[in-house]
Design an enzyme around this catalytic site. Sequence first.
Site, short mmCIF file in Angstrom:
data_model
loop_
_atom_site.label_atom_id
_atom_site.label_comp_id
_atom_site.label_asym_id
_atom_site.label_seq_id
_atom_site.Cartn_x
_atom_site.Cartn_y
_atom_site.Cartn_z
N THR A 1 88.29 20.83 -54.03
CA THR A 1 89.58 21.51 -54.39
C THR A 1 90.56 22.25 -53.28
O THR A 1 91.52 21.95 -53.00
CB THR A 1 89.34 22.73 -55.46
OG1 THR A 1 88.47 21.89 -56.50
CG2 THR A 1 90.67 23.62 -56.10
N VAL A 2 89.57 22.96 -52.17
CA VAL A 2 90.35 23.73 -51.29
C VAL A 2 90.45 22.77 -50.20
O VAL A 2 91.80 22.85 -49.44
CB VAL A 2 89.47 24.93 -50.93
CG1 VAL A 2 90.06 25.60 -49.93
CG2 VAL A 2 89.19 25.81 -52.24
N LYS B 1 81.88 39.22 -53.01
CA LYS B 1 83.36 39.54 -52.50
C LYS B 1 83.50 41.15 -52.16
O LYS B 1 83.81 41.38 -51.26
CB LYS B 1 84.42 39.40 -53.57
CG LYS B 1 84.75 37.61 -53.71
CD LYS B 1 85.68 37.39 -54.79
CE LYS B 1 85.99 35.97 -55.05
NZ LYS B 1 86.60 35.43 -56.14
N GLU C 1 89.20 34.57 -44.41
CA GLU C 1 90.16 35.17 -45.19
C GLU C 1 89.94 34.62 -46.75
O GLU C 1 90.33 35.53 -47.82
CB GLU C 1 91.60 35.13 -44.73
CG GLU C 1 92.75 35.63 -45.52
CD GLU C 1 92.52 37.09 -45.72
OE1 GLU C 1 92.76 37.93 -44.58
OE2 GLU C 1 92.38 37.72 -46.32
N GLY D 1 92.24 28.70 -56.86
CA GLY D 1 93.21 27.38 -56.98
C GLY D 1 93.28 26.80 -55.41
O GLY D 1 93.37 27.67 -54.46
N GLU E 1 83.74 27.34 -64.45
CA GLU E 1 82.74 26.07 -64.19
C GLU E 1 81.77 25.68 -65.36
O GLU E 1 81.87 26.64 -66.23
CB GLU E 1 81.56 26.64 -63.08
CG GLU E 1 82.23 26.97 -61.92
CD GLU E 1 82.69 26.07 -60.94
OE1 GLU E 1 82.29 24.81 -60.98
OE2 GLU E 1 83.46 25.97 -59.97
N GLY F 1 89.67 24.40 -66.73
CA GLY F 1 89.48 24.38 -65.22
C GLY F 1 89.18 25.63 -64.71
O GLY F 1 89.20 25.80 -63.47
N ILE G 1 95.20 35.98 -51.34
CA ILE G 1 95.74 37.21 -51.41
C ILE G 1 95.06 37.75 -49.74
O ILE G 1 94.11 37.67 -49.71
CB ILE G 1 95.01 38.28 -52.19
CG1 ILE G 1 95.35 38.00 -53.50
CG2 ILE G 1 95.56 39.80 -52.06
CD1 ILE G 1 94.83 38.71 -54.70
N1 LIG Z 1 88.28 26.49 -55.86
C1 LIG Z 1 88.71 27.50 -55.55
O1 LIG Z 1 89.67 28.06 -56.21
C2 LIG Z 1 88.28 28.50 -54.44
C3 LIG Z 1 88.63 29.92 -54.01
C4 LIG Z 1 88.34 30.43 -53.00
C5 LIG Z 1 87.28 30.25 -52.29
N2 LIG Z 1 86.64 29.10 -52.50
C6 LIG Z 1 85.52 28.58 -52.03
O2 LIG Z 1 86.05 27.32 -51.19
C7 LIG Z 1 84.61 26.53 -50.86
C8 LIG Z 1 85.07 25.15 -51.43
O3 LIG Z 1 85.50 25.08 -52.87
P1 LIG Z 1 85.81 24.02 -53.55
O4 LIG Z 1 86.41 24.46 -55.08
O5 LIG Z 1 86.69 23.23 -52.72
O6 LIG Z 1 84.54 23.22 -53.82
P2 LIG Z 1 84.43 21.68 -54.53
O7 LIG Z 1 85.63 21.01 -55.03
O8 LIG Z 1 83.21 21.62 -55.04
O9 LIG Z 1 84.40 20.83 -52.84
C9 LIG Z 1 83.33 20.67 -52.25
C10 LIG Z 1 83.42 19.72 -51.32
O10 LIG Z 1 82.06 19.76 -50.41
C11 LIG Z 1 81.76 18.34 -50.29
N3 LIG Z 1 80.06 18.51 -50.11
C12 LIG Z 1 79.33 19.03 -50.57
N4 LIG Z 1 78.13 19.12 -50.07
C13 LIG Z 1 78.36 18.41 -48.86
C14 LIG Z 1 77.64 18.02 -47.85
N5 LIG Z 1 76.32 18.26 -47.81
N6 LIG Z 1 78.18 17.60 -46.61
C15 LIG Z 1 79.64 17.26 -46.74
N7 LIG Z 1 80.28 17.51 -47.92
C16 LIG Z 1 79.76 18.08 -48.74
C17 LIG Z 1 82.13 17.80 -51.39
O11 LIG Z 1 81.81 16.35 -51.38
P3 LIG Z 1 82.41 15.46 -52.48
O12 LIG Z 1 83.89 15.59 -52.96
O13 LIG Z 1 82.28 14.03 -51.86
O14 LIG Z 1 81.47 15.67 -53.68
C18 LIG Z 1 83.43 18.51 -51.84
O15 LIG Z 1 84.26 17.52 -51.17
C19 LIG Z 1 83.40 27.14 -51.77
O16 LIG Z 1 82.83 27.99 -50.89
C20 LIG Z 1 84.28 28.22 -52.69
O17 LIG Z 1 83.64 29.38 -53.11
C21 LIG Z 1 87.19 28.26 -53.43
#
Ligand SMILES: NC(=O)c1ccc[n+]([C@@H]2O[C@H](COP(=O)([O-])OP(=O)(O)OC[C@H]3O[C@@H](n4cnc5c(N)ncnc54)[C@H](OP(=O)(O)O)[C@@H]3O)[C@@H](O)[C@H]2O)c1
Length: 452
Positions: free
Chosen positions: A37-38, A229, A153, A326, A214, A211, A160
């Site tokens: 997502t990010v 946080k 950040e 998001g 989780e 969505g 934010i």
């Molecule tokens: N989503 C939000 O709104 C949000 C907001 C603030 C902070 N965050 C933080 O941002 C981070 C990412 O969140 P996200 O929502 O983007 O997670 P996500 O959608 O689950 O994406 C995780 C990514 O990491 C990859 N991955 C997992 N294990 C791996 C490994 N061992 N080696 C290489 N790649 C690996 C996955 O690969 P595949 O795609 O191939 O499965 C996927 O692309 C987290 O720390 C989360 O807490 C997220």
Amino acid sequence: MKRRAGSPVVEGKQLHGNVNSDKPRDVVRIGMLGLGTVGSAVIALLWRNRELIQLRVGCAVEVVKVAVKHLDKERPVILDPRMLTDNAYEVIEDESVDIVVELIGGVEPAYEYVMRAIELGKSVVTANKELLAKRGGEILDAAKGKGVDVYFEASVGGGIPIIMPLKQSLVGNRIKRIVGILNGTTNYILTRMTRDGLDFSTALSEAQAKGFAEADPTDDVDAFDPMYKIAILAAIAFGYRIPLDAIYREGIRHIEPADIDYASSLGYVIKLLAIAAEHDGLIELRVHPTLVPKTHPLASVSDNYNAVVIEGDSVGRLMFYGQGAGGAPTASAVVGDIVDAARNLRLDAKGRLPCVCRLGGMFKSIDDVVSRFCIRMRVADKPGVLAKIAGVFGAEGVSIASVVQRESDGKTAEIVWITHATPYRSLRGALEGISSLDVVQSVGKPLWVEAD
Ligand SMILES: NC(=O)c1ccc[n+]([C@@H]2O[C@H](COP(=O)([O-])OP(=O)(O)OC[C@H]3O[C@@H](n4cnc5c(N)ncnc54)[C@H](OP(=O)(O)O)[C@@H]3O)[C@@H](O)[C@H]2O)c1
């Protein structure tokens, strides 16, 4: 050596990112771990605003390699397959990569990856609150030792800007208190329960379908996410490493529509607040559902939005508000960090903002925290019951601000008490005594009440 217009000069030496080289850096190269997502939104933003970002950094910023878990997954951004790998070390150890952006999440293997990047002298950008809250001390110590940057950040409040204001703009203040709605999922659930009368399970299922939650909602509804946080914010604000067991944590699973109705009729809304405060050298840290007066600035923060109120001794009260999650909002924060880290690289100014947290902060036991409370109980509907209960409150030194009898089925009645400010220990003592009275059928979990 010719000086380019606008290039900074220090002690007669032109800074282009590498003081030992006369050749200006014309590109900063990014290696990304994670393209979910990010990660996808970060790449999309870097592409969309490429020229603007180049102008602001002073050179191009290019993503050169990306690690994912599943190479064959379909993604919203299409990359040259040669840029993708399922081996994160190929990204981290690629000599052309200057900055490693960790967007995998969780503690392992993210911790190993981040530490390896730092060991190789690379700056790191991460959005990973759990990693920082659990292993941030070791990571930031390693970064300080290597003189590299670790930016985070996006780990609090998504889009934010809150970490940088605390680290930079507000650094002259003694921070007295931070109160935030730091979890969009629970705020969405509580908003639907308040606005539309849904019960917790229905609101949770809806959040999952949209969505916002989780499949396993534990991190959000049991308040681990806002606990991570507030630990990060408190460490920066008060300058101490925060052990997670110093934070009182209570989720929202037990909130019932009746709690919300009573709160509303008394002039409050229920919000999951994360609170950090410092009084007389003692740090108070707690995350729990709270009755917030409808006139409070946090009361109107609805749906999946986040907000943080910070009180500094000079600036007074500030409020930060926006989308706490998001892809696109979070990418805004990640790209901001990438730009800052890239500027530091260009100017050879890495490690400008090292962690200055100390060990050994003194933390207040939750029993010593003073607050008003709201307690709902079902009691026998007969004369003298209120006086009996009030007597137990009084014996524990808990003074009552108001009491409302809501409904009676002829045999039992629902009573809602609001206390004056009292230590949590006294309240617990009183509720133990009240629960054992024969006229009391059930006592609900007490809810904390925030001052206006
Ligand atoms: N989503 C939000 O709104 C949000 C907001 C603030 C902070 N965050 C933080 O941002 C981070 C990412 O969140 P996200 O929502 O983007 O997670 P996500 O959608 O689950 O994406 C995780 C990514 O990491 C990859 N991955 C997992 N294990 C791996 C490994 N061992 N080696 C290489 N790649 C690996 C996955 O690969 P595949 O795609 O191939 O499965 C996927 O692309 C987290 O720390 C989360 O807490 C997220």
